[in-house]
Scaffold this motif. Structure first.
Motif, PDB file in Angstrom:
ATOM      1  N   SER A  99     -12.329 -37.784 -23.600  1.00 35.95           N
ATOM      2  CA  SER A  99     -12.654 -37.571 -22.192  1.00 35.95           C
ATOM      3  C   SER A  99     -14.160 -37.363 -22.067  1.00 35.95           C
ATOM      4  O   SER A  99     -14.838 -37.017 -23.033  1.00 35.95           O
ATOM      5  CB  SER A  99     -11.904 -36.360 -21.633  1.00 35.95           C
ATOM      6  N   VAL A 100     -14.658 -37.604 -20.853  1.00 30.69           N
ATOM      7  CA  VAL A 100     -16.091 -37.465 -20.580  1.00 30.69           C
ATOM      8  C   VAL A 100     -16.258 -36.538 -19.387  1.00 30.69           C
ATOM      9  O   VAL A 100     -15.564 -36.692 -18.378  1.00 30.69           O
ATOM     10  CB  VAL A 100     -16.737 -38.841 -20.263  1.00 30.69           C
ATOM     11  N   PRO A 101     -17.153 -35.572 -19.447  1.00 30.21           N
ATOM     12  CA  PRO A 101     -17.359 -34.680 -18.303  1.00 30.21           C
ATOM     13  C   PRO A 101     -17.730 -35.455 -17.043  1.00 30.21           C
ATOM     14  O   PRO A 101     -18.487 -36.429 -17.095  1.00 30.21           O
ATOM     15  CB  PRO A 101     -18.511 -33.780 -18.768  1.00 30.21           C
ATOM     16  N   SER A 102     -17.203 -35.006 -15.928  1.00 33.84           N
ATOM     17  CA  SER A 102     -17.499 -35.671 -14.654  1.00 33.84           C
ATOM     18  C   SER A 102     -18.988 -35.741 -14.388  1.00 33.84           C
ATOM     19  O   SER A 102     -19.481 -36.706 -13.791  1.00 33.84           O
ATOM     20  CB  SER A 102     -16.807 -34.920 -13.511  1.00 33.84           C
ATOM     21  N   SER A 103     -19.721 -34.719 -14.807  1.00 30.80           N
ATOM     22  CA  SER A 103     -21.157 -34.676 -14.542  1.00 30.80           C
ATOM     23  C   SER A 103     -21.895 -35.835 -15.204  1.00 30.80           C
ATOM     24  O   SER A 103     -22.836 -36.394 -14.629  1.00 30.80           O
ATOM     25  CB  SER A 103     -21.741 -33.350 -15.029  1.00 30.80           C
ATOM     26  N   ILE A 104     -21.450 -36.216 -16.404  1.00 32.16           N
ATOM     27  CA  ILE A 104     -22.101 -37.329 -17.110  1.00 32.16           C
ATOM     28  C   ILE A 104     -21.801 -38.646 -16.413  1.00 32.16           C
ATOM     29  O   ILE A 104     -22.674 -39.504 -16.245  1.00 32.16           O
ATOM     30  CB  ILE A 104     -21.643 -37.367 -18.578  1.00 32.16           C
ATOM     31  N   ILE A 105     -20.555 -38.800 -15.977  1.00 28.43           N
ATOM     32  CA  ILE A 105     -20.186 -40.025 -15.262  1.00 28.43           C
ATOM     33  C   ILE A 105     -20.954 -40.108 -13.947  1.00 28.43           C
ATOM     34  O   ILE A 105     -21.485 -41.170 -13.579  1.00 28.43           O
ATOM     35  CB  ILE A 105     -18.672 -40.073 -15.002  1.00 28.43           C
ATOM     36  N   LEU A 106     -21.034 -38.978 -13.237  1.00 31.33           N
ATOM     37  CA  LEU A 106     -21.755 -38.962 -11.965  1.00 31.33           C
ATOM     38  C   LEU A 106     -23.211 -39.363 -12.160  1.00 31.33           C
ATOM     39  O   LEU A 106     -23.750 -40.171 -11.391  1.00 31.33           O
ATOM     40  CB  LEU A 106     -21.681 -37.569 -11.346  1.00 31.33           C
ATOM     41  N   ARG A 107     -23.846 -38.810 -13.175  1.00 26.06           N
ATOM     42  CA  ARG A 107     -25.254 -39.125 -13.424  1.00 26.06           C
ATOM     43  C   ARG A 107     -25.434 -40.632 -13.622  1.00 26.06           C
ATOM     44  O   ARG A 107     -26.383 -41.229 -13.101  1.00 26.06           O
ATOM     45  CB  ARG A 107     -25.742 -38.360 -14.655  1.00 26.06           C
ATOM     46  N   ASN A 108     -24.537 -41.253 -14.350  1.00 29.55           N
ATOM     47  CA  ASN A 108     -24.622 -42.687 -14.608  1.00 29.55           C
ATOM     48  C   ASN A 108     -24.418 -43.495 -13.330  1.00 29.55           C
ATOM     49  O   ASN A 108     -25.155 -44.458 -13.061  1.00 29.55           O
ATOM     50  CB  ASN A 108     -23.585 -43.074 -15.663  1.00 29.55           C
ATOM     51  N   VAL A 109     -23.437 -43.107 -12.527  1.00 28.66           N
ATOM     52  CA  VAL A 109     -23.162 -43.837 -11.289  1.00 28.66           C
ATOM     53  C   VAL A 109     -24.324 -43.686 -10.309  1.00 28.66           C
ATOM     54  O   VAL A 109     -24.754 -44.658  -9.669  1.00 28.66           O
ATOM     55  CB  VAL A 109     -21.850 -43.349 -10.646  1.00 28.66           C
ATOM     56  N   LEU A 110     -24.847 -42.485 -10.185  1.00 25.77           N
ATOM     57  CA  LEU A 110     -25.951 -42.255  -9.263  1.00 25.77           C
ATOM     58  C   LEU A 110     -27.197 -43.029  -9.675  1.00 25.77           C
ATOM     59  O   LEU A 110     -27.936 -43.536  -8.827  1.00 25.77           O
ATOM     60  CB  LEU A 110     -26.280 -40.762  -9.184  1.00 25.77           C
ATOM     61  N   SER A 111     -27.430 -43.136 -10.958  1.00 22.82           N
ATOM     62  CA  SER A 111     -28.578 -43.911 -11.437  1.00 22.82           C
ATOM     63  C   SER A 111     -28.468 -45.358 -10.985  1.00 22.82           C
ATOM     64  O   SER A 111     -29.477 -46.005 -10.671  1.00 22.82           O
ATOM     65  CB  SER A 111     -28.663 -43.830 -12.965  1.00 22.82           C
ATOM     66  N   GLY A 112     -27.239 -45.873 -10.917  1.00 30.94           N
ATOM     67  CA  GLY A 112     -27.025 -47.257 -10.509  1.00 30.94           C
ATOM     68  C   GLY A 112     -27.306 -47.526  -9.046  1.00 30.94           C
ATOM     69  O   GLY A 112     -27.397 -48.694  -8.635  1.00 30.94           O
ATOM     70  N   LEU A 113     -27.441 -46.480  -8.231  1.00 30.64           N
ATOM     71  CA  LEU A 113     -27.776 -46.688  -6.821  1.00 30.64           C
ATOM     72  C   LEU A 113     -29.207 -47.187  -6.646  1.00 30.64           C
ATOM     73  O   LEU A 113     -29.542 -47.813  -5.648  1.00 30.64           O
ATOM     74  CB  LEU A 113     -27.618 -45.378  -6.031  1.00 30.64           C
ATOM     75  N   ASN A 114     -30.057 -46.886  -7.611  1.00 34.46           N
ATOM     76  CA  ASN A 114     -31.453 -47.318  -7.546  1.00 34.46           C
ATOM     77  C   ASN A 114     -31.551 -48.805  -7.865  1.00 34.46           C
ATOM     78  O   ASN A 114     -31.263 -49.229  -8.981  1.00 34.46           O
ATOM     79  CB  ASN A 114     -32.284 -46.508  -8.546  1.00 34.46           C
ATOM     80  N   GLU A 115     -31.954 -49.587  -6.872  1.00 33.41           N
ATOM     81  CA  GLU A 115     -32.058 -51.039  -7.057  1.00 33.41           C
ATOM     82  C   GLU A 115     -33.462 -51.478  -7.464  1.00 33.41           C
ATOM     83  O   GLU A 115     -33.741 -52.668  -7.559  1.00 33.41           O
ATOM     84  CB  GLU A 115     -31.615 -51.766  -5.794  1.00 33.41           C
TER      85      GLU A 115
END
Length: 489
Positions: free
Chosen positions: A32-48
């Motif tokens: 399993s992966v902590p939600s915080s790590i997944i969130l950080r990765n997804v949020l980084s992808g918002l930057n185009e």
């Protein structure tokens, strides 16, 4: 004896299977992966990003060196964010597994991230799977929903995200972690959600009278209820990506020798700045050497020259080599690794969106005030503290709630989008025709600006029947980049 041997073999096989199940688990891989790590990765992808394909197609700058890029709009498959959306689902699951309640900060942001991704994708291609999507193996060939249905669902997610965040703020839930934008501040996230919602509604301007979408009513409801729907109040509250020495700004000392003079400023953007006598031109660009050789000074607006995106690339390259065109400011964009922040959703855009809604008669209010707020905020981003003289110019002073005033709002919004907000400048041009995008042999595609991207090849190979049905219903069977999507019809 045979029965004994047979029983022994069964026991041995079962033991072997049990041993294998234990052995196949790799203790070095997390289950399993902590939600915080997944969130950080997804949020980084918002930057185009900045100084990339998006910004070239927004006609902010041009490539004058074919080895790196051309200025052609020969678009093909869109890059869609379903992998990121799967990560959002996983993030929500992991939050609950770790003990969070059903309503938690990750689930609230998950709704915003769904809406943001779907709006981003549908603006590129048109219809998309929503109801059948993200169902795992239970639905491996999802049917497509209409673009109208995509927007209805996105707006619902945004409303739910706002309400969920309000509840979490009231209860004092502070379990969020991994937020690279707002430092886990839910109040700022609520403002970003509602600011983005107004962007979505502005995108629907051609469908403002649709009885199901209720665009005008929704916009007015958000604007007239600041307690329920708080919005950004200044530049600092923008949803913006901050670059670092570990994640460098796209233009920095490392690539000065590669592209500083192999890219020049675009005429579309530069002529707007020059026409308005806009001091931002002195910040973002360098004067053309050929103009300085004629005796012009770096403080003369006519010293700044952009190339038409439609110009033949060989001609542009030759003229750039002769110093006829302005380059991006090497002092601003190549002197550090951290550069300037990049908006995902910015406060200046919010101001111009509200001004546009008032201009169009959707809501009551002072369009000039919001227009001027947007200009001042954008000026401030570039370190220009006083915009009083600029706003007093006849060409810049708001002309009123009429067509001229609307064009002023849209032009200023375009200027504020420079190196920010992904394809938003293009999407607004496609919706309104402002500013005029330049075409010619250099832009390819029969000298037309495309109206959409094609569906991904992976979708055509794995979900052919459904994507072909969507192409047929929207575009008569041809996945044509020059076909208009429902949104702009």
């Amino acid at each position: 004896m045979k029965k004994y041997i047979f029983s022994f073999l069964i026991i041995t096989l079962l033991a072997s299977c049990s041993d294998y199940q234990l052995l196949e688990k790799n203790p070095n891989l997390p289950t399993s992966v902590p939600s915080s790590i997944i969130l950080r990765n997804v949020l980084s992808g918002l930057n185009e990003g900045a100084w990339d394909d998006n910004m070239r197609f927004n006609q902010f700058y041009c490539s004058n060196y074919a080895y790196y890029d051309t200025n052609e709009y020969n678009w093909q498959s869109a890059s869609l964010q379903y992998t990121s959306l799967k990560n959002v689902v996983k993030m929500e699951e992991e939050a609950v597994k770790s003990g969070a309640k059903a309503l938690n900060p990750y689930s609230a942001l998950g709704k915003f991230l769904r809406a943001y991704s779907y709006v981003n994708m549908t603006l590129r291609v048109g219809d998309l799977p929503v109801k059948d999507a993200l169902q795992g193996l239970s639905v491996d060939k999802p049917k497509y929903d209409s673009q109208k249905e995509v927007f209805i669902q996105a707006l619902k997610w945004l409303d739910d995200a706002n309400n969920d965040l309000a509840s979490l703020i009231t209860t004092g839930d502070r379990t969020l972690d991994g937020d690279i934008y707002y430092g886990n501040n839910l109040k700022l996230w609520q403002k970003a959600v509602n600011t983005f919602r107004l962007r979505v509604l502005i995108h629907l301007s051609k469908k403002a009278d649709d009885a199901d979408l209720k665009v005008k009513q929704d916009f007015a409801n958000v604007l007239s209820n600041p307690t329920k729907y708080p919005l950004m109040t200044d530049l600092s509250e923008s949803l913006q990506y901050v670059w670092s020495v570990n994640n460098k700004y796209p233009r920095n000392p490392d690539n000065l020798g590669n592209n500083a003079t192999r890219e020049n400023m675009s005429k579309t953007y530069m002529d707007l700045l020059k026409g308005y006598k806009d001091p931002r031109v002195f910040v973002v660009a360098e004067p053309a050497e050929a103009q300085l050789a004629k005796g012009l000074k770096a403080t003369d607006f006519d010293a700044y020259v952009g190339a038409s995106s439609g110009e033949d690339l060989a001609d542009m390259s030759t003229k750039a080599g002769r110093g006829e065109y302005s380059f991006q400011s090497r002092k601003r964009y190549y002197s550090s690794y951290t550069g300037e922040n990049t908006f995902v959703v910015g406060y200046p855009e919010l101001c111009f969106n509200v001004a546009e809604a008032i201009n169009r008669g959707w809501v009551s209010g002072n369009a000039q005030d919001w227009y001027e707020r947007g200009v001042k905020a954008s000026m401030s981003f570039y370190g220009i503290a006083d915009a009083t003289a600029y706003l007093a110019q006849t060409s810049v002073k708001y002309a009123g709630n009429n067509a001229t005033g609307l064009t002023q709002i849209l032009n200023q919004k375009y200027i504020a989008f420079f190196q920010n907000s992904g394809y938003e400048a293009y999407f607004n041009w496609r919706r309104t025709g402002v500013p005029t995008f330049l075409v010619g042999p250099g832009t390819g595609n029969g000298t037309k600006i495309p109206l959409r991207f094609q569906y991904p090849l992976s979708e055509l190979s794995t979900n052919a029947d459904n994507v072909k049905a969507a192409i047929s219903s929207q575009f008569g069977g041809s996945d044509d980049i020059n076909s208009a999507i429902w949104l702009i019809k």
